[in-house]
Design a protein around this motif. Structure first.
Motif, PDB file in Angstrom:
ATOM      1  N   PRO A  33      62.657  88.586  49.477  1.00  0.00           N
ATOM      2  CA  PRO A  33      61.759  88.543  48.318  1.00  0.00           C
ATOM      3  C   PRO A  33      61.838  87.204  47.602  1.00  0.00           C
ATOM      4  N   SER A  34      60.776  86.870  46.902  1.00  0.00           N
ATOM      5  CA  SER A  34      60.760  85.680  46.040  1.00  0.00           C
ATOM      6  C   SER A  34      60.769  86.151  44.593  1.00  0.00           C
ATOM      7  N   ALA A  35      61.748  85.687  43.853  1.00  0.00           N
ATOM      8  CA  ALA A  35      61.850  86.076  42.448  1.00  0.00           C
ATOM      9  C   ALA A  35      60.920  85.214  41.602  1.00  0.00           C
ATOM     10  N   TYR A  36      60.266  85.843  40.634  1.00  0.00           N
ATOM     11  CA  TYR A  36      59.392  85.136  39.705  1.00  0.00           C
ATOM     12  C   TYR A  36      60.175  84.758  38.450  1.00  0.00           C
ATOM     13  N   ALA A  37      59.581  83.894  37.647  1.00  0.00           N
ATOM     14  CA  ALA A  37      60.179  83.549  36.353  1.00  0.00           C
ATOM     15  C   ALA A  37      60.320  84.803  35.503  1.00  0.00           C
ATOM     16  N   ALA A  38      61.378  84.845  34.709  1.00  0.00           N
ATOM     17  CA  ALA A  38      61.623  85.994  33.854  1.00  0.00           C
ATOM     18  C   ALA A  38      60.449  86.206  32.893  1.00  0.00           C
ATOM     19  N   ALA A  39      60.101  87.468  32.657  1.00  0.00           N
ATOM     20  CA  ALA A  39      58.988  87.808  31.780  1.00  0.00           C
ATOM     21  C   ALA A  39      59.487  88.612  30.580  1.00  0.00           C
ATOM     22  N   TRP A  50      59.650  90.314  41.062  1.00  0.00           N
ATOM     23  CA  TRP A  50      59.702  89.640  42.358  1.00  0.00           C
ATOM     24  C   TRP A  50      58.566  90.114  43.256  1.00  0.00           C
ATOM     25  N   THR A  51      58.416  89.461  44.401  1.00  0.00           N
ATOM     26  CA  THR A  51      57.357  89.810  45.343  1.00  0.00           C
ATOM     27  C   THR A  51      57.721  91.045  46.166  1.00  0.00           C
ATOM     28  N   ARG A 102      67.583  91.116  46.555  1.00  0.00           N
ATOM     29  CA  ARG A 102      67.552  91.322  48.002  1.00  0.00           C
ATOM     30  C   ARG A 102      66.686  92.537  48.310  1.00  0.00           C
ATOM     31  N   ALA A 103      66.108  92.560  49.485  1.00  0.00           N
ATOM     32  CA  ALA A 103      65.306  93.702  49.932  1.00  0.00           C
ATOM     33  C   ALA A 103      66.125  94.542  50.905  1.00  0.00           C
ATOM     34  N   VAL A 104      65.923  95.862  50.850  1.00  0.00           N
ATOM     35  CA  VAL A 104      66.632  96.793  51.735  1.00  0.00           C
ATOM     36  C   VAL A 104      65.606  97.586  52.536  1.00  0.00           C
ATOM     37  N   ARG A 105      65.824  97.628  53.840  1.00  0.00           N
ATOM     38  CA  ARG A 105      64.982  98.453  54.709  1.00  0.00           C
ATOM     39  C   ARG A 105      65.890  99.196  55.666  1.00  0.00           C
ATOM     40  N   GLY A 106      66.075 100.483  55.438  1.00  0.00           N
ATOM     41  CA  GLY A 106      67.020 101.253  56.232  1.00  0.00           C
ATOM     42  C   GLY A 106      68.425 100.734  56.029  1.00  0.00           C
ATOM     43  N   ALA A 107      69.052 100.338  57.124  1.00  0.00           N
ATOM     44  CA  ALA A 107      70.404  99.789  57.041  1.00  0.00           C
ATOM     45  C   ALA A 107      70.408  98.278  56.907  1.00  0.00           C
ATOM     46  N   LEU A 108      69.218  97.694  56.934  1.00  0.00           N
ATOM     47  CA  LEU A 108      69.124  96.236  56.878  1.00  0.00           C
ATOM     48  C   LEU A 108      68.983  95.752  55.436  1.00  0.00           C
ATOM     49  N   ILE A 109      69.706  94.681  55.110  1.00  0.00           N
ATOM     50  CA  ILE A 109      69.623  94.051  53.793  1.00  0.00           C
ATOM     51  C   ILE A 109      69.260  92.588  53.985  1.00  0.00           C
ATOM     52  N   SER A 110      68.274  92.124  53.274  1.00  0.00           N
ATOM     53  CA  SER A 110      67.803  90.754  53.441  1.00  0.00           C
ATOM     54  C   SER A 110      68.767  89.752  52.816  1.00  0.00           C
ATOM     55  N   ALA A 111      68.484  88.477  53.054  1.00  0.00           N
ATOM     56  CA  ALA A 111      69.205  87.414  52.346  1.00  0.00           C
ATOM     57  C   ALA A 111      68.776  87.432  50.878  1.00  0.00           C
ATOM     58  N   PHE A 112      69.488  86.667  50.060  1.00  0.00           N
ATOM     59  CA  PHE A 112      69.170  86.607  48.640  1.00  0.00           C
ATOM     60  C   PHE A 112      67.878  85.821  48.407  1.00  0.00           C
TER      61      PHE A 112
END
Length: 445
Positions: A33-39, A50-51, A102-112
């Motif tokens: 995911p891409s994090a956006y500026a704080a709102a 985030w996206t 980070r994004a989670v899909r099942g047992a998979l966790i994305s990079a930061f």
């Protein structure tokens, strides 16, 4: 017929495989995911957002007071969230927080994701530490002869040690008719600088947009035109010799788009080498004066940057230039720090002085706000910090000054130029310091 059916089946199979591979590639690319500026910044919290990641089941959010996330806020270490936003609360005013996802899909966790800084709003006024008391270089402000009193003067004398005339040292003001000079405004500014021990930068002897009508409609020969320009430059520079210690001799000579010399009346009458002639006359009039070339889009346009450096190189061969002025009329979101650094690197490598000459930072370049929001004020503050930090890192021998182009937001030239609201400067209309001023201070650390 069987061959045709076989070919059709083969084609469909290949199409399905290609789509499957494309989807897999998209998942891999889009998995982080891409994090956006704080709102929704307040004095005790903000909203992280985030996206969306394709087929993600949930997201893990970290919040810390450390940019390296060596510690975490309680309850905000891999906080599980199924939406694309989460409200972070119970924070301390005036403190900077950092978040990542980070994004989670099942047992998979994305990079930061990228790391976002969220500054919780201070409850009190911004610090009013004088810029010149902290900076190791000259800090500049523009002036008008009619506004050298009251609170404007108080702030100038408290905060700045370098001044530039906003528009009264240009040809249309100083040389309004053939053979007749008007130095009333300039003399007042020079006296103000001398009386208050301020360095005074001259801006600008030759500028196509400040050329009096009688010059653009000059009826004499080209030789007579050149003699007139030489007399003008010589008269002005000589009059203020030793008092105006630097001049923008030629301003904005590079045409947008083509990045060639602008076809001004000076080029038409004096030829492509008119710039060199003007600098030679200024050098002859005051050999000790620092001579600058000044232009805009220096950072945001690589082609224009190259053209400006070529002008500098041509002048440097004959020792006719001492520095370059980069007009920092920029926005909170561009140009990138790397582009600003490219201006510095090219200037320093030529052993020239660097002047960030006209700094203002648009907070509303897309005209999508009617008031300056807390979020945008912080983004603007961070851009001021970025610009000042870059200038602060320039070798001392190459630093000339960093000049802010205006005091209060409502006085900025950008309002009438763009025709919509903006808040590009460091002071509110009541002369109170904005977060932009704090960003300038932080850039000096």
């Amino acid at each position: 017929m069987k061959i045709r059916q076989a070919l059709s089946i083969l084609f469909i199979s290949l199409f399905v495989l290609s789509c499957s591979k494309s989807d897999e590639a998209e998942e891999v690319v889009a998995g982080v995911p891409s994090a956006y500026a704080a709102a929704k910044l307040t004095n005790d919290g903000f909203t992280a957002n985030w996206t969306r990641v394709y087929h993600a089941d949930k997201y893990l959010v970290d919040v810390s007071t450390k940019a390296d996330f060596s510690t975490f806020l309680p309850n905000y270490n891999a906080l599980s969230v199924t939406a694309l936003t989460v409200d972070i609360s119970g924070l301390t005013a005036g403190v900077s927080y950092y978040y990542r996802v980070r994004a989670v899909r099942g047992a998979l966790i994305s990079a930061f994701s990228n790391v976002i800084t969220a500054e919780i709003l201070s409850t009190g006024p911004e610090p009013t530490t004088a810029l010149k008391d902290v900076a190791n270089f000259n800090v500049g402000m523009i002036v008008r002869s009619s506004k050298l009193t009251g609170q404007t003067s108080d702030i100038i004398l408290r905060e700045f040690d370098n001044i530039t005339s906003e528009y009264e040292m240009k040809m249309d003001k100083m040389y309004p008719s053939n053979g007749t000079y008007d130095f009333v405004a300039v003399d007042k500014i020079v006296k103000y600088a001398t009386d208050n021990n301020l360095n005074l930068h001259g801006h600008a002897l030759i500028w196509h947009n400040a050329t009096p009508d009688w010059v653009t409609k000059f009826s004499g020969t080209n030789a007579e035109f050149e003699t007139m320009v030489k007399g003008y430059i010589t008269t002005v520079v000589t009059r203020y010799k030793g008092k105006i210690k630097s001049w923008d001799v030629v301003n904005e000579a590079v045409e947008d788009g083509s990045n060639t010399l602008r076809n001004s009346i000076f080029r038409q009458k004096m030829g492509d080498d008119y710039i060199k002639k003007c600098y030679q006359w200024a050098r002859d009039a005051d050999p000790a004066c620092k001579l600058f070339y000044n232009d805009y889009n220096f950072a945001s346009n690589a082609g224009k940057r190259a053209a400006i450096f070529k002008i500098a190189d041509d002048l440097k061969v004959n020792n006719l230039i001492d520095g370059l002025g980069a007009q920092m009329h920029i926005s909170y979101k561009s140009p990138a720090a790397s582009d600003i650094q490219a201006v510095v690197n090219g200037t320093v490598s030529r052993n020239l002085l660097m002047h960030f000459s006209e700094l203002d930072i648009q907070a509303n370049p897309d005209n999508n706000m009617t008031t300056l929001t807390p979020e945008r004020a912080i983004e603007q503050k961070n851009k001021y910090k970025e610009v000042v930090k870059i200038f602060n890192a320039i070798p001392k021998a190459n630093q000339y000054a960093l000049t802010v182009w205006g005091l209060r937001d409502s006085e900025s030239w950008l309002i009438s130029f763009w025709g919509h609201a903006d808040w590009p400067l460091m002071y509110n209309d009541d002369y109170s310091a904005k977060k932009a001023h704090t960003g300038f201070l932080e850039g000096l650390k």
